[in-house]
Design a protein around this motif. Structure first.
Motif, PDB file in Angstrom:
ATOM      1  N   LEU A 173      79.388 -30.566  76.651  1.00 46.59           N
ATOM      2  CA  LEU A 173      79.120 -31.641  77.613  1.00 46.59           C
ATOM      3  C   LEU A 173      77.812 -31.394  78.362  1.00 46.59           C
ATOM      4  O   LEU A 173      77.014 -32.311  78.558  1.00 46.59           O
ATOM      5  N   LEU A 174      77.567 -30.153  78.760  1.00 50.30           N
ATOM      6  CA  LEU A 174      76.310 -29.815  79.436  1.00 50.30           C
ATOM      7  C   LEU A 174      75.121 -30.034  78.514  1.00 50.30           C
ATOM      8  O   LEU A 174      74.086 -30.578  78.922  1.00 50.30           O
ATOM      9  N   TYR A 175      75.284 -29.629  77.261  1.00 46.99           N
ATOM     10  CA  TYR A 175      74.188 -29.681  76.291  1.00 46.99           C
ATOM     11  C   TYR A 175      73.832 -31.119  75.900  1.00 46.99           C
ATOM     12  O   TYR A 175      72.656 -31.449  75.727  1.00 46.99           O
ATOM     13  N   SER A 176      74.835 -31.987  75.763  1.00 51.16           N
ATOM     14  CA  SER A 176      74.552 -33.345  75.287  1.00 51.16           C
ATOM     15  C   SER A 176      74.205 -34.324  76.401  1.00 51.16           C
ATOM     16  O   SER A 176      73.531 -35.316  76.164  1.00 51.16           O
ATOM     17  N   THR A 177      74.659 -34.044  77.642  1.00 49.94           N
ATOM     18  CA  THR A 177      74.387 -34.980  78.742  1.00 49.94           C
ATOM     19  C   THR A 177      73.270 -34.527  79.673  1.00 49.94           C
ATOM     20  O   THR A 177      72.589 -35.359  80.275  1.00 49.94           O
ATOM     21  N   GLY A 178      73.098 -33.215  79.823  1.00 54.38           N
ATOM     22  CA  GLY A 178      72.084 -32.715  80.751  1.00 54.38           C
ATOM     23  C   GLY A 178      72.475 -32.894  82.205  1.00 54.38           C
ATOM     24  O   GLY A 178      71.619 -32.876  83.096  1.00 54.38           O
ATOM     25  N   ILE A 179      73.779 -33.031  82.482  1.00 52.36           N
ATOM     26  CA  ILE A 179      74.200 -33.226  83.873  1.00 52.36           C
ATOM     27  C   ILE A 179      74.079 -31.924  84.666  1.00 52.36           C
ATOM     28  O   ILE A 179      74.055 -30.832  84.101  1.00 52.36           O
ATOM     29  N   ARG A 180      74.019 -32.054  85.984  1.00 56.50           N
ATOM     30  CA  ARG A 180      73.954 -30.901  86.875  1.00 56.50           C
ATOM     31  C   ARG A 180      75.329 -30.231  86.909  1.00 56.50           C
ATOM     32  O   ARG A 180      76.358 -30.869  86.713  1.00 56.50           O
ATOM     33  N   VAL A 181      75.344 -28.949  87.235  1.00 56.14           N
ATOM     34  CA  VAL A 181      76.607 -28.218  87.279  1.00 56.14           C
ATOM     35  C   VAL A 181      77.508 -28.782  88.369  1.00 56.14           C
ATOM     36  O   VAL A 181      78.739 -28.834  88.217  1.00 56.14           O
ATOM     37  N   GLY A 182      76.926 -29.230  89.470  1.00 59.15           N
ATOM     38  CA  GLY A 182      77.715 -29.840  90.539  1.00 59.15           C
ATOM     39  C   GLY A 182      78.377 -31.130  90.090  1.00 59.15           C
ATOM     40  O   GLY A 182      79.495 -31.459  90.510  1.00 59.15           O
ATOM     41  N   GLU A 183      77.671 -31.871  89.240  1.00 58.77           N
ATOM     42  CA  GLU A 183      78.222 -33.109  88.698  1.00 58.77           C
ATOM     43  C   GLU A 183      79.343 -32.802  87.705  1.00 58.77           C
ATOM     44  O   GLU A 183      80.337 -33.520  87.625  1.00 58.77           O
ATOM     45  N   LEU A 184      79.170 -31.726  86.955  1.00 59.85           N
ATOM     46  CA  LEU A 184      80.168 -31.320  85.956  1.00 59.85           C
ATOM     47  C   LEU A 184      81.512 -31.005  86.619  1.00 59.85           C
ATOM     48  O   LEU A 184      82.556 -31.503  86.192  1.00 59.85           O
ATOM     49  N   ARG A 274      67.627 -28.499  81.171  1.00 60.36           N
ATOM     50  CA  ARG A 274      66.220 -28.441  80.772  1.00 60.36           C
ATOM     51  C   ARG A 274      66.079 -28.637  79.267  1.00 60.36           C
ATOM     52  O   ARG A 274      65.160 -29.309  78.790  1.00 60.36           O
ATOM     53  N   THR A 275      67.007 -28.055  78.514  1.00 59.56           N
ATOM     54  CA  THR A 275      66.975 -28.175  77.059  1.00 59.56           C
ATOM     55  C   THR A 275      67.147 -29.623  76.625  1.00 59.56           C
ATOM     56  O   THR A 275      66.441 -30.109  75.735  1.00 59.56           O
ATOM     57  N   MET A 276      68.105 -30.308  77.238  1.00 57.51           N
ATOM     58  CA  MET A 276      68.338 -31.710  76.887  1.00 57.51           C
ATOM     59  C   MET A 276      67.098 -32.561  77.149  1.00 57.51           C
ATOM     60  O   MET A 276      66.700 -33.380  76.316  1.00 57.51           O
ATOM     61  N   ALA A 277      66.458 -32.360  78.309  1.00 55.45           N
ATOM     62  CA  ALA A 277      65.265 -33.139  78.661  1.00 55.45           C
ATOM     63  C   ALA A 277      64.133 -32.869  77.674  1.00 55.45           C
ATOM     64  O   ALA A 277      63.454 -33.798  77.209  1.00 55.45           O
ATOM     65  N   THR A 278      63.943 -31.605  77.341  1.00 53.99           N
ATOM     66  CA  THR A 278      62.867 -31.231  76.421  1.00 53.99           C
ATOM     67  C   THR A 278      63.104 -31.804  75.028  1.00 53.99           C
ATOM     68  O   THR A 278      62.196 -32.355  74.399  1.00 53.99           O
ATOM     69  N   ARG A 279      64.336 -31.682  74.536  1.00 52.96           N
ATOM     70  CA  ARG A 279      64.667 -32.214  73.212  1.00 52.96           C
ATOM     71  C   ARG A 279      64.472 -33.726  73.166  1.00 52.96           C
ATOM     72  O   ARG A 279      63.947 -34.274  72.188  1.00 52.96           O
ATOM     73  N   ALA A 280      64.900 -34.412  74.213  1.00 49.07           N
ATOM     74  CA  ALA A 280      64.801 -35.873  74.246  1.00 49.07           C
ATOM     75  C   ALA A 280      63.350 -36.334  74.181  1.00 49.07           C
ATOM     76  O   ALA A 280      62.999 -37.240  73.416  1.00 49.07           O
ATOM     77  N   ILE A 281      62.489 -35.683  74.953  1.00 50.49           N
ATOM     78  CA  ILE A 281      61.074 -36.073  74.975  1.00 50.49           C
ATOM     79  C   ILE A 281      60.393 -35.688  73.667  1.00 50.49           C
ATOM     80  O   ILE A 281      59.576 -36.445  73.128  1.00 50.49           O
ATOM     81  N   ASP A 282      60.733 -34.517  73.136  1.00 55.15           N
ATOM     82  CA  ASP A 282      60.153 -34.084  71.856  1.00 55.15           C
ATOM     83  C   ASP A 282      60.488 -35.057  70.731  1.00 55.15           C
ATOM     84  O   ASP A 282      59.710 -35.252  69.800  1.00 55.15           O
ATOM     85  N   LYS A 283      61.671 -35.673  70.818  1.00 54.69           N
ATOM     86  CA  LYS A 283      62.094 -36.597  69.762  1.00 54.69           C
ATOM     87  C   LYS A 283      61.644 -38.030  70.023  1.00 54.69           C
ATOM     88  O   LYS A 283      62.006 -38.934  69.268  1.00 54.69           O
TER      89      LYS A 283
END
Length: 322
Positions: A173-184, A274-283
């Motif tokens: 869920l963290l990896y695919s959504t990029g939500i904050r831990v507080g939101e999780l 950070r990973t989700m944001a980077t992957r999204a922009i790279d793609k």
């Protein structure tokens, strides 16, 4: 009466220094108070409590408010002066001594500067002071380091070595959504729409937004929920009875321990974001859409999360320049 005082002070600001203006303000208010409680009489602790109340009303999280509280309390314990009389020079000295005493980095001392600046800016906006002593203390230069993301190989290692269904669902869920831990940790089961593969989260300032997860996350979330025997409404709970809602610290400790067991450096919730944001922009996802997914009010914040992939730069150079 206060409106008239402000008019007088504005007229005189062109001819007097900041120190003189502060003294003039004190004399005028003291002279024409007319049995009203003067702002001069307000204690530092009261100023801090009013500031924290204002931040709470603005929607700041308790974690952020506590950070403000600790930072400003440390400043107040350092000086016997009323905050209305603190000068820029004294604040420079305070920050310098703070860094020496605590042997902290420029990043840490700049965070302290920013929190204290917010406090004094509030005092200025509320007309308790004429000008914040922090205005001439600019952002402290920090060394820009490349923030690493989680590689495809590392994410598969993390998934394969999850012994608990909860941990696997949490990582996905963290990896695919990029939500904050507080939101999780604030998510409830009813917030999850499995059919649409989406969920509603409440970010900073209680701003509501919709985020989306992939098919793999859907499968692992369902398997985790089906394995539970408790009746807690929370999406993620502790592994042992009484099965309470998982806390931020619980997520952080769990991820760190899983990472250490695999010799993967610095596995923490924010790294997934950070990973989700980077992957999204790279793609090729437009930055505005990434901004929306992450829940940022300013696009500049989103850009800080997006690490430019050097391989992409090389490919683009060969395509457009070489």
């Amino acid at each position: 009466m206060e409106e008239k005082i402000v008019i007088v002070l504005n007229e005189m600001s062109e001819y007097l220094s900041i120190t003189q203006m502060k003294k003039l303000q004190e004399v005028i208010i003291k002279t024409f108070a007319e049995n009203k409680v003067s702002k001069v009489a307000i204690k530092n602790e009261d100023f801090l409590n009013m500031f924290l109340s204002a931040k709470r009303i603005e929607g700041c999280s308790e974690r952020t408010i506590n950070y403000y509280k600790v930072t400003v309390e440390h400043l107040l314990s350092y000086t016997e002066k009323n905050v209305r009389k603190i000068t820029t020079e004294e604040m420079r000295e305070y920050l310098s001594n703070y860094q020496k005493r605590n042997n902290c980095s420029n990043v840490t001392i700049d965070n302290v500067r920013r929190n204290i600046s917010s406090f004094f800016s509030w005092l200025e906006e509320e007309d308790y002071i004429l000008k914040s002593p922090m205005k001439r203390i600019h952002k402290i230069k920090t060394k820009k380091t490349v923030k690493h993301t989680i590689t495809d190989e590392e994410i598969e290692k993390l998934r394969d070595n999850c012994k608990e269904k909860r941990d696997l669902a949490m990582i996905d869920l963290l990896y695919s959504t990029g939500i904050r831990v507080g939101e999780l940790v604030n998510l409830n089961i009813e917030d999850i729409n499995f059919e649409g593969r989406e969920c509603v989260v409440y970010g900073k300032g209680d701003k509501e937004r919709r985020v989306y997860f992939d098919a793999k996350t859907k499968v692992h979330l369902k398997q985790y929920l089906e394995s539970r025997t408790d009746y807690n409404e929370a999406l993620f709970v502790t592994l042992d009875a009484p099965y309470e809602r998982l806390k931020i610290s619980g997520v952080e400790i769990r991820l760190r321990n899983i990472g250490r067991g695999l010799n993967i450096e610095r596995v923490h919730p924010h790294k997934f974001r950070r990973t989700m944001a980077t992957r999204a922009i790279d793609k090729g996802m437009p930055i505005e859409q990434v901004q929306r997914l992450l829940g940022h009010s300013q696009i500049d914040t989103t850009m800080q999360y997006a690490m430019v992939n050097q391989n992409n730069v090389k490919t683009s150079h060969q395509k457009y320049i070489a």
